[in-house]
Scaffold this active site. Structure first.
Site, PDB file in Angstrom:
ATOM      1  N   HIS A 111       1.002  -1.430   0.017  1.00 18.20           N
ATOM      2  CA  HIS A 111       0.020  -0.162  -0.042  1.00 18.20           C
ATOM      3  C   HIS A 111       1.022   1.208   0.015  1.00 18.20           C
ATOM      4  O   HIS A 111       2.108   1.218   0.674  1.00 18.20           O
ATOM      5  CB  HIS A 111      -0.804  -0.049   1.351  1.00 18.20           C
ATOM      6  CG  HIS A 111      -1.928   1.020   1.558  1.00 18.20           C
ATOM      7  ND1 HIS A 111      -1.681   2.340   1.806  1.00 18.20           N
ATOM      8  CD2 HIS A 111      -3.180   0.844   1.318  1.00 18.20           C
ATOM      9  CE1 HIS A 111      -2.781   2.896   1.763  1.00 18.20           C
ATOM     10  NE2 HIS A 111      -3.793   2.194   1.493  1.00 18.20           N
ATOM     11  N   ASP A 186       3.214  -4.527   8.157  1.00 17.71           N
ATOM     12  CA  ASP A 186       1.812  -3.374   7.808  1.00 17.71           C
ATOM     13  C   ASP A 186       0.625  -4.394   8.195  1.00 17.71           C
ATOM     14  O   ASP A 186       0.422  -5.347   7.145  1.00 17.71           O
ATOM     15  CB  ASP A 186       2.002  -2.825   6.401  1.00 17.71           C
ATOM     16  CG  ASP A 186       0.739  -2.189   5.978  1.00 17.71           C
ATOM     17  OD1 ASP A 186      -0.267  -2.249   6.868  1.00 17.71           O
ATOM     18  OD2 ASP A 186       0.515  -1.554   5.029  1.00 17.71           O
ATOM     19  N   GLN A 189      -4.508  -4.843   7.387  1.00 15.23           N
ATOM     20  CA  GLN A 189      -5.470  -5.817   6.785  1.00 15.23           C
ATOM     21  C   GLN A 189      -5.130  -7.202   7.662  1.00 15.23           C
ATOM     22  O   GLN A 189      -6.150  -7.910   7.731  1.00 15.23           O
ATOM     23  CB  GLN A 189      -5.230  -6.175   5.326  1.00 15.23           C
ATOM     24  CG  GLN A 189      -5.670  -5.147   4.520  1.00 15.23           C
ATOM     25  CD  GLN A 189      -7.028  -4.395   4.582  1.00 15.23           C
ATOM     26  OE1 GLN A 189      -8.016  -4.981   4.999  1.00 15.23           O
ATOM     27  NE2 GLN A 189      -7.010  -3.130   4.119  1.00 15.23           N
ATOM     28  N   LYS A 212     -10.594  -0.466  10.615  1.00 11.71           N
ATOM     29  CA  LYS A 212     -10.294  -1.577   9.698  1.00 11.71           C
ATOM     30  C   LYS A 212     -10.783  -2.931  10.647  1.00 11.71           C
ATOM     31  O   LYS A 212     -10.996  -4.069  10.043  1.00 11.71           O
ATOM     32  CB  LYS A 212      -9.208  -1.957   8.890  1.00 11.71           C
ATOM     33  CG  LYS A 212      -8.907  -0.826   8.049  1.00 11.71           C
ATOM     34  CD  LYS A 212      -7.713  -1.052   6.986  1.00 11.71           C
ATOM     35  CE  LYS A 212      -7.280   0.059   6.509  1.00 11.71           C
ATOM     36  NZ  LYS A 212      -8.039   0.538   5.407  1.00 11.71           N
ATOM     37  N   CYS A 352      -4.894   2.436  -3.583  1.00 13.33           N
ATOM     38  CA  CYS A 352      -3.455   2.810  -2.903  1.00 13.33           C
ATOM     39  C   CYS A 352      -2.581   1.959  -3.385  1.00 13.33           C
ATOM     40  O   CYS A 352      -1.561   1.833  -2.499  1.00 13.33           O
ATOM     41  CB  CYS A 352      -3.628   3.193  -1.294  1.00 13.33           C
ATOM     42  SG  CYS A 352      -4.763   4.621  -1.225  1.00 13.33           S
TER      43      CYS A 352
HETATM   44  N1  PLP Z   1      -1.766  -0.726   4.664  1.00 12.22           N
HETATM   45  C1  PLP Z   1      -2.783  -1.240   4.146  1.00 12.22           C
HETATM   46  C2  PLP Z   1      -2.337  -2.863   3.540  1.00 12.22           C
HETATM   47  C3  PLP Z   1      -4.136  -0.799   3.886  1.00 12.22           C
HETATM   48  O1  PLP Z   1      -5.051  -1.450   3.293  1.00 12.22           O
HETATM   49  C4  PLP Z   1      -4.336   0.697   4.311  1.00 12.22           C
HETATM   50  C5  PLP Z   1      -5.513   0.921   4.120  1.00 12.22           C
HETATM   51  O2  PLP Z   1      -6.297   0.760   3.296  1.00 12.22           O
HETATM   52  C6  PLP Z   1      -3.262   1.131   5.047  1.00 12.22           C
HETATM   53  C7  PLP Z   1      -2.095   0.650   5.040  1.00 12.22           C
HETATM   54  C8  PLP Z   1      -3.568   2.660   5.645  1.00 12.22           C
HETATM   55  O3  PLP Z   1      -4.442   2.567   6.700  1.00 12.22           O
HETATM   56  P1  PLP Z   1      -5.004   3.815   7.311  1.00 12.22           P
HETATM   57  O4  PLP Z   1      -5.657   4.543   5.965  1.00 12.22           O
HETATM   58  O5  PLP Z   1      -5.777   3.659   8.370  1.00 12.22           O
HETATM   59  O6  PLP Z   1      -3.854   4.525   7.698  1.00 12.22           O
END
Ligand code: PLP
Length: 394
Positions: A111, A186, A189, A212, A352
């Site tokens: 992401h 990260d 998910q 999430k 993203c």
């Molecule tokens: N990393 C992953 C794999 C994600 O799916 C997301 C959000 O969709 C993020 C990071 C960023 O999360 P946040 O927008 O809650 O900071």
């Protein structure tokens, strides 16, 4: 359980859980109750309300830490995964853990939030190295392990927000430990969908977001392995995280307070803990089972449609997310018809993850993502809708 989720009254087939989940009454009530009866700023007050708020905030930390098998002091509250990754990348540079000449290993699956914060470190002489995926967007853990030589830190997704691939983090961390590579996962998910226990995994850092996993937006956490707590520099400095301050210099409070400058999202922490309570009661093994069942059912049903291209592993490595395209029809058109005619909410676009889209040779995909309140009926509605989309626009 379905009665716990007031959004279901809207009769929308909500399949956009990878973007954000819905909230149960328990979370909504916990936040409302905080603002209704306990609202005050934390840590600095000696009046009753401030002490109550502080206790609720610290109890929330204990509960969220417990959820991932961490000690409370290892759990830093942040504003979400993006803020956690910005925090850890900057702190590692400020603390001298990362230095000029160091190499950070990432993958094409990441992401943007697990890419841009590391790209920023290039100006300090840090270089980035990437492990690529195959043509369907599948990452091989063996490729990650082979690429670890000479690497200082690996920052990797635990579960892809595009393909739903659950990366075998246990295998990767095991190899990283043997090679002396630091690991940040990260978990945006991963943590909501799979039981994670950092006390067994021996991770260095883990980021995740409350929204999430049934909690509020603007709230998240960074797990910092206790061995770094003393020497790690805070990302933000200012009020609330100090020991003694003079005009020229300052000392910091003990961790984790030293990492939480400014007034935090107190109600968010309370809501986060309520979400975690809900997941504890529901059982992560049940979450995992429902996610897997719905994912394999969706893959099975989508395979019946010869005009649909699926991405990702499309096997048991995939959970909670399916990504696909409909031949000859722009993802946004697919989503618009699904929404307007079938009340099915999916997400479309690059999710993203532009480098991954480029690798797959597409501008974007359609993504359906599940959570514990979804049912096979939601998947059936999606499939029925896709057939109609094809008839009407294809
Ligand atoms: N990393 C992953 C794999 C994600 O799916 C997301 C959000 O969709 C993020 C990071 C960023 O999360 P946040 O927008 O809650 O900071």
């Amino acid at each position: 359980m379905l009665e716990d989720f007031p959004f279901l009254e809207r009769k929308i087939h909500y399949l956009d859980n990878a973007a954000t989940t819905q909230r149960p009454n328990r979370v909504i009530e916990a936040i409302a109750n905080f603002y209704r009866s306990h609202n005050a700023n934390i840590h600095r007050g000696i009046h009753t309300l401030s002490m109550e708020a502080t206790e609720m905030y610290e109890k929330a930390r204990e509960r969220v830490a417990e959820f991932i098998g961490a000690k409370p002091k290892e759990l830093v509250f942040t504003y979400g995964t993006t803020s956690s990754i910005n925090f850890i990348s900057r702190s590692l540079i400020e603390s001298g853990v990362l230095r000029e000449g160091d190499v950070i290993l990432l993958t094409t699956l990441e992401h943007h939030s697990n890419l841009l914060p590391w790209q920023r470190l290039k100006k300090y002489g840090i270089s980035l190295k990437f492990v690529d995926v195959d043509d369907r967007g599948v990452l091989s853990e063996d490729d990650v392990i082979s690429a670890m030589d000479g690497v200082k830190l690996l920052s990797i997704t635990g579960l892809s927000n595009v393909t739903g691939q659950r990366v075998n983090i246990e295998k990767v961390v095991d190899a990283a430990k043997k090679k002396g590579v630091l690991v940040h996962v990260d978990g945006a998910q991963l943590v909501p969908h799979v039981k994670v226990d950092v006390s067994k995994l021996e991770l260095d850092f883990l980021s995740f977001s409350a929204h999430k996993m049934l909690g509020p937006t603007g709230m998240g956490a960074l797990y910092v392995n206790e061995k770094y707590l003393e020497n790690l520099e805070p990302f933000l400095v200012g009020g609330g995280m100090i020991g003694r301050v003079t005009l020229e210099s300052s000392t910091f409070a003990d961790p984790p307070e030293k990492f939480e400058a400014g007034t935090p999202n107190i109600a968010g922490a309370v809501g986060f803990a309520a979400a975690v309570d809900y997941l504890f009661d529901f059982g992560m093994e049940n979450v995992e089972r429902i996610d897997r069942e719905l994912t394999s059912y969706a893959l099975e049903r989508l395979r019946e449609l010869d005009f649909v291209t699926l991405y990702g592993p499309t096997d048991e490595r995939q959970t909670s997310i399916v990504s696909f395209n409909v031949e000859g029809i722009h993802p946004h058109d697919v989503a618009t018809v699904l929404d307007e005619e079938f009340r099915v909410a999916i997400r479309t676009g690059h999710h993203c993850a532009q480098p991954l889209m480029r690798r797959l040779g597409v501008a974007g995909t359609c993504r359906a993502s599940f959570y514990l309140y979804n049912t096979k009926e939601d998947v059936d509605k999606l499939v029925e809708g896709l057939k109609r989309v094809r008839e009407w626009i294809g």
